[in-house]
Design an enzyme around this catalytic site. Structure first.
Site, PDB file in Angstrom:
ATOM      1  N   ARG A 189      -7.155 -89.324 -58.295  1.00 20.95           N
ATOM      2  CA  ARG A 189      -7.335 -88.721 -59.612  1.00 20.95           C
ATOM      3  C   ARG A 189      -6.030 -88.678 -60.389  1.00 20.95           C
ATOM      4  O   ARG A 189      -6.041 -88.447 -61.598  1.00 20.95           O
ATOM      5  CB  ARG A 189      -7.819 -87.267 -59.480  1.00 20.95           C
ATOM      6  CG  ARG A 189      -9.299 -87.140 -59.270  1.00 20.95           C
ATOM      7  CD  ARG A 189      -9.668 -85.683 -59.028  1.00 20.95           C
ATOM      8  NE  ARG A 189     -10.987 -85.603 -58.456  1.00 20.95           N
ATOM      9  CZ  ARG A 189     -12.101 -85.534 -59.186  1.00 20.95           C
ATOM     10  NH1 ARG A 189     -12.047 -85.499 -60.497  1.00 20.95           N
ATOM     11  NH2 ARG A 189     -13.268 -85.486 -58.600  1.00 20.95           N
ATOM     12  N   ARG A 194     -26.821 -74.842 -64.771  1.00 20.58           N
ATOM     13  CA  ARG A 194     -25.584 -74.324 -64.182  1.00 20.58           C
ATOM     14  C   ARG A 194     -24.519 -74.210 -65.272  1.00 20.58           C
ATOM     15  O   ARG A 194     -24.502 -74.992 -66.212  1.00 20.58           O
ATOM     16  CB  ARG A 194     -25.068 -75.266 -63.079  1.00 20.58           C
ATOM     17  CG  ARG A 194     -25.975 -75.359 -61.864  1.00 20.58           C
ATOM     18  CD  ARG A 194     -25.293 -76.196 -60.792  1.00 20.58           C
ATOM     19  NE  ARG A 194     -24.515 -77.277 -61.417  1.00 20.58           N
ATOM     20  CZ  ARG A 194     -23.479 -77.889 -60.853  1.00 20.58           C
ATOM     21  NH1 ARG A 194     -23.081 -77.537 -59.661  1.00 20.58           N
ATOM     22  NH2 ARG A 194     -22.852 -78.869 -61.469  1.00 20.58           N
TER      23      ARG A 194
END
Ligand code: ZN
Length: 222
Positions: A93, A165
């Site tokens: 990442r 969510r």
């Protein structure tokens, strides 16, 4: 005939379908699918020293440091299942993690062969992510347009009321995408500079995207 190992990285924003595509690439080229989430869960579940250290940090609300994930990765890369290569799902990442991965691969006389960047327009990602509805009871996931439950707002599997969510709320999704692009830009430059970055248009059904990825890999596969 000796085939060289193939190491493929899949990058892309949340909702781009990296997980699905990484599994398909892994199956098609007999590679080991590596996601750091699975790697962490696996080490924690097995109760290894690395897993216990990671668990302790997560319990204290800390991030698992790169070095620790690197040790888990090293173990996996040296395993027999990784002999033909790996499909990395959402890792690295950061540029620091990319350098770490280079070091691990060079120990095996391997290198990153190709980086596939699944690019999907923000509007499409927003539609994919904000349309998700989850079952708080059994964990099943639905989608308002692509995979609606049989009865509106009700889980097919267990009958509980579905919820959106917090992670899938529009303002949260927009922020996740902004942070993603900001953090990933240097990583894309890192691989672009090495001429191994291939951009794949990811705004299509999974079969079409998979074919595009195979086409993009055409020049590198052994
Ligand atoms: Zn349910």
């Amino acid at each position: 005939m000796v085939t060289r190992a193939l190491d493929v990285i899949l990058l892309g924003p949340p909702g781009a379908g990296k997980g699905t595509q990484a599994k398909r690439i892994a199956a098609a080229f007999e590679l080991l699918h590596i996601s750091t989430g699975d790697l962490l869960r696996d080490e924690v579940a097995k109760g290894t020293n690395l897993g216990q250290e990671a668990k302790g940090r997560m319990n204290r609300g800390e991030l698992v440091p790169d070095e620790l994930v690197g040790k888990m990765l090293a173990k996996r890369l040296h395993s027999q299942q990784a002999a033909l290569g790996c499909a990395y799902d959402g890792y690295p990442r950061t540029t620091a993690q990319a350098v770490l991965l280079d070091g691990l691969l060079s120990e095996l006389n391997r290198r990153v062969d190709v980086v596939l960047f699944l690019n999907v327009p923000d509007g499409e990602l927003l539609a994919r992510l904000t349309g998700r509805r989850s079952c708080p009871s059994c964990g099943a996931v639905f989608h308002l347009t692509t995979q609606p439950p049989k009865a509106e707002g009700v889980c097919d599997a267990c009958g509980a009321a579905l919820v959106q969510r917090d992670d899938d709320r529009e303002d949260v999704v927009r922020e996740r995408l902004r942070v993603y692009r900001e953090h990933t830009a240097p990583l894309l430059e890192f691989y672009r500079g090495r001429r191994i970055l291939r951009e794949v248009a990811g705004g299509a059904v999974p079969d079409v995207v998979f074919q595009r990825m195979r086409d993009a890999m055409g020049s590198v596969k052994a």
